[in-house]
Design a protein around this motif. Structure first.
Motif, PDB file in Angstrom:
ATOM      1  N   ARG A  12      -9.077  22.588  64.393  1.00  0.00           N
ATOM      2  CA  ARG A  12      -9.310  23.974  64.025  1.00  0.00           C
ATOM      3  C   ARG A  12      -9.838  24.068  62.599  1.00  0.00           C
ATOM      4  O   ARG A  12     -10.721  24.876  62.306  1.00  0.00           O
ATOM      5  N   LYS A  33     -13.522  23.561  62.667  1.00  0.00           N
ATOM      6  CA  LYS A  33     -14.284  24.688  63.223  1.00  0.00           C
ATOM      7  C   LYS A  33     -14.281  25.896  62.284  1.00  0.00           C
ATOM      8  O   LYS A  33     -15.160  26.754  62.371  1.00  0.00           O
ATOM      9  N   GLU A  34     -13.283  25.948  61.399  1.00  0.00           N
ATOM     10  CA  GLU A  34     -13.251  27.047  60.427  1.00  0.00           C
ATOM     11  C   GLU A  34     -14.362  26.908  59.379  1.00  0.00           C
ATOM     12  O   GLU A  34     -14.714  27.861  58.708  1.00  0.00           O
ATOM     13  N   ILE A  88     -17.499  25.512  59.994  1.00  0.00           N
ATOM     14  CA  ILE A  88     -18.863  25.439  60.522  1.00  0.00           C
ATOM     15  C   ILE A  88     -19.221  26.719  61.278  1.00  0.00           C
ATOM     16  O   ILE A  88     -18.346  27.466  61.718  1.00  0.00           O
ATOM     17  N   TYR A 122     -11.648  33.553  61.786  1.00  0.00           N
ATOM     18  CA  TYR A 122     -11.797  32.693  60.598  1.00  0.00           C
ATOM     19  C   TYR A 122     -10.882  33.165  59.475  1.00  0.00           C
ATOM     20  O   TYR A 122     -10.633  34.374  59.341  1.00  0.00           O
TER      21      TYR A 122
END
Lengths: 310, 257
Positions: free
Chosen positions: A74, A77-78, A80, A106
């Motif tokens: 996670r 992914k935060e 990008i 986000y």
């Protein structure tokens, strides 16, 4: 920040017996706009999807912003933003609602109004997603990619289907992102796009990187053959002997290819002045990025974009 | 934001999108209510034998259409909705964000369950007010248990069936092909004595008839006890668990083909 934003070494990916990516090495610096070019089926999409965490690699080392994307963390992914070609949005939400929905995922999103402003959708904020035009939908894709204020943005063919003015606007937007210090990883079919946006490009063919460098000097393009073109109604027979050797004539246009453009031009213009002839439509050009690209990729004409699945 | 708050937020956005898609909302809500009126108008005054005594067929149709409501809202809606979202690339996009996948799916399932509850309330209210059907009182806990297990089981089966749906165009056909025959043989549209025994045995292999019978037991006005139907609930739970296992192994976030 130390080290490159993206570091890839000996990346391989097989689908059954087919090896789509065959030993790719890449390094992209923080704040760089990097373009990966290649024909359909060359392993471009596979490479990008491995970096994004959408696919697992077969072997090799991948580090993006200090994370291994394969873990699907996670915290990765935060950091990008991903703008793919065929990812939809709930069709019955409005533009503002859709961006707001994704902002909520986000930890420190960009302000909604700012995101809509950057992509030029401020006026469409209350329009339902299913009523947007193709170009507006693409801008919404970018808006959602920016919603989380990512350090690194993946842009997959960001302007495919755009009209020329929409493309210019999109380029302007991407340059703005670069100016903010974001790292941008771009794939595109348009050489002018790569040339205008990218600090560096790499060309992938059959799963391997065949050339890499700034667009202006890719594959020693700046040191290659220069082409001089002009109209000469009298025909090439009139040219001095020293030039005639490298001449090609087509429909009254004379084309001279030379690796010593300065000397050749000097000779040519000296001859023209002494003869009192005008070299109409005179152009001097180096190989375009597209020429270099077609050369590197075996001059194969681009296939049906829908054919690329790998 | 905590994951539970994120899930609640997903439900809010799912709900907004749901009501802005009139055909989907119509199919989910209009069918059970329409069927309730049609079946009660045609068969409502027939006699139903329960616990050796007689009552009206409406007592059968209200729980039967409660079951149908839950199946529509949970199984049909989730399966078709997920198939469309998958084909549109919504699922793939979500997978590239920090949103935990389970939160996204929980948002869908919770919203579907809320729609099911709303439908059940409407069906029960119409049954009580228009067709004079007794609502569960002493059997209320059994009724709520059957509803909960049924909603969970059909939601998980709705996720599982997406594995065999090739694309969004095929979704309604595959989903209807899997559920309509079962609805016809599982005491939903026709009364409990309508099917020959062998057909009922086949229906008993699947969860729909168990769901209908567990609910019917809770609506039995002659039931003095709790109306708890452990066997029926257990079969539904087993199907629900099987659905979760299949979904966990086969669920795809990427568009197919």
């Amino acid at each position: 920040m130390t080290g490159p934003a993206i570091q890839v070494a000996a990346l391989r990916k097989s689908y059954g017996d087919v090896e789509a990516v065959r030993g790719v090495d890449l390094a992209v610096a923080h704040g760089e706009v990097f373009a990966l070019l290649g024909p359909n089926g060359a392993g471009k999409t596979t490479t990008v999807e491995i970096l994004e965490g959408h696919r697992q690699r077969s072997s090799g080392d991948v580090s993006v912003l200090g994370h291994d994307p394969a873990r699907g963390e996670r915290s990765y992914k935060e950091k990008i933003g991903i703008v793919l070609q065929e990812t939809g949005v709930a069709p019955y939400l409005t533009v503002a609602e859709a961006v707001e929905l994704y902002r909520g995922y986000y930890p420190s999103p960009r302000p909604l109004d700012e995101v809509l402003e950057v992509v030029g959708l401020a006026e469409q904020r209350d329009v339902r997603v299913n009523r947007l035009s193709g170009g507006q939908h693409r801008r919404l894709d970018v808006a959602i990619g920016l919603a989380g204020d990512p350090e690194l943005l993946f842009l997959d063919e960001p302007t495919t289907g755009f009209d020329p003015s929409a493309r210019r606007n999109a380029w302007h937007m991407i340059k703005n992102l670069a100016a903010l210090g974001k790292t941008v990883f771009l794939t595109t079919h348009y050489m002018d796009e790569a040339e205008s946006l990218a600090d560096r490009v790499a060309v992938i063919v059959a799963g391997q990187i065949v050339a890499e460098g700034p667009p202006a000097t890719l594959a020693a393009r700046d040191k290659g053959v220069t082409t001089i073109r002009f109209h000469l109604p009298a025909g090439p027979e009139a040219l001095p002997q020293a030039l005639a050797a490298d001449v090609v004539v087509e429909d009254g246009t004379v084309e001279i290819r030379t690796t010593t453009p300065t000397a050749t031009l000097h000779e040519l213009s000296g001859w023209a002045l002494s003869e009192g002839a005008e070299l109409e439509g005179l152009t001097v050009s180096q190989p375009s990025l597209e020429d270099v690209y077609l050369d590197l990729t075996g001059a194969a004409p681009a296939g049906d974009p829908a054919a690329e699945t790998a | 934001m905590s994951d539970l708050l994120l899930a609640a937020r997903q439900v809010k956005y799912e709900n907004r999108a749901f009501w802005r898609n009139p055909p989907a909302a119509f199919f989910t809500f209009a069918f059970p209510i329409m069927f309730l009126f049609i079946f009660n108008t045609v068969f409502g005054n027939d006699t139903l034998r329960l616990s050796g005594r007689s009552t009206s067929m409406s007592t059968f149709y209200v729980p039967a259409l409660v079951a149908f409501s839950v199946i529509s809202a949970c199984y049909t809606n989730i399966a078709i909705g997920i198939s469309f979202s998958r084909e549109q690339g919504v699922l793939k996009r979500v997978r590239g964000t920090p949103l935990p996948p389970w939160v996204f799916l929980a948002g869908r399932i919770i919203h579907a369950t809320l729609m099911a509850i709303l439908l059940v309330v409407i069906v029960c209210a119409v049954g009580a007010l228009v067709y004079d059907v007794d609502l569960p009182t002493n059997t209320l806990p059994s009724f709520l248990l059957a509803l909960t297990v049924g909603a969970a089981a059909f939601a998980s089966l709705g996720l599982a069936v997406t594995a065999v749906i090739p694309n969004a165009d095929a979704a309604p056909a595959v989903v209807n092909a899997s559920i309509l025959p079962l609805l016809f043989i599982s005491d939903i549209f026709f009364g409990p004595e309508a099917s020959p025994d062998w057909l009922a045995r086949i229906a008993d292999l699947f969860p729909v008839r168990h769901f209908a019978q567990a609910l019917l037991a809770a609506f039995n006005p002659f039931e003095a006890g709790s109306g708890f139907e452990g066997g029926h609930v257990a079969v539904m739970a087993a199907w629900g668990l099987a659905g979760i296992v299949v979904a966990a192994r086969t669920f795809s976030w990427h568009p197919r083909g």
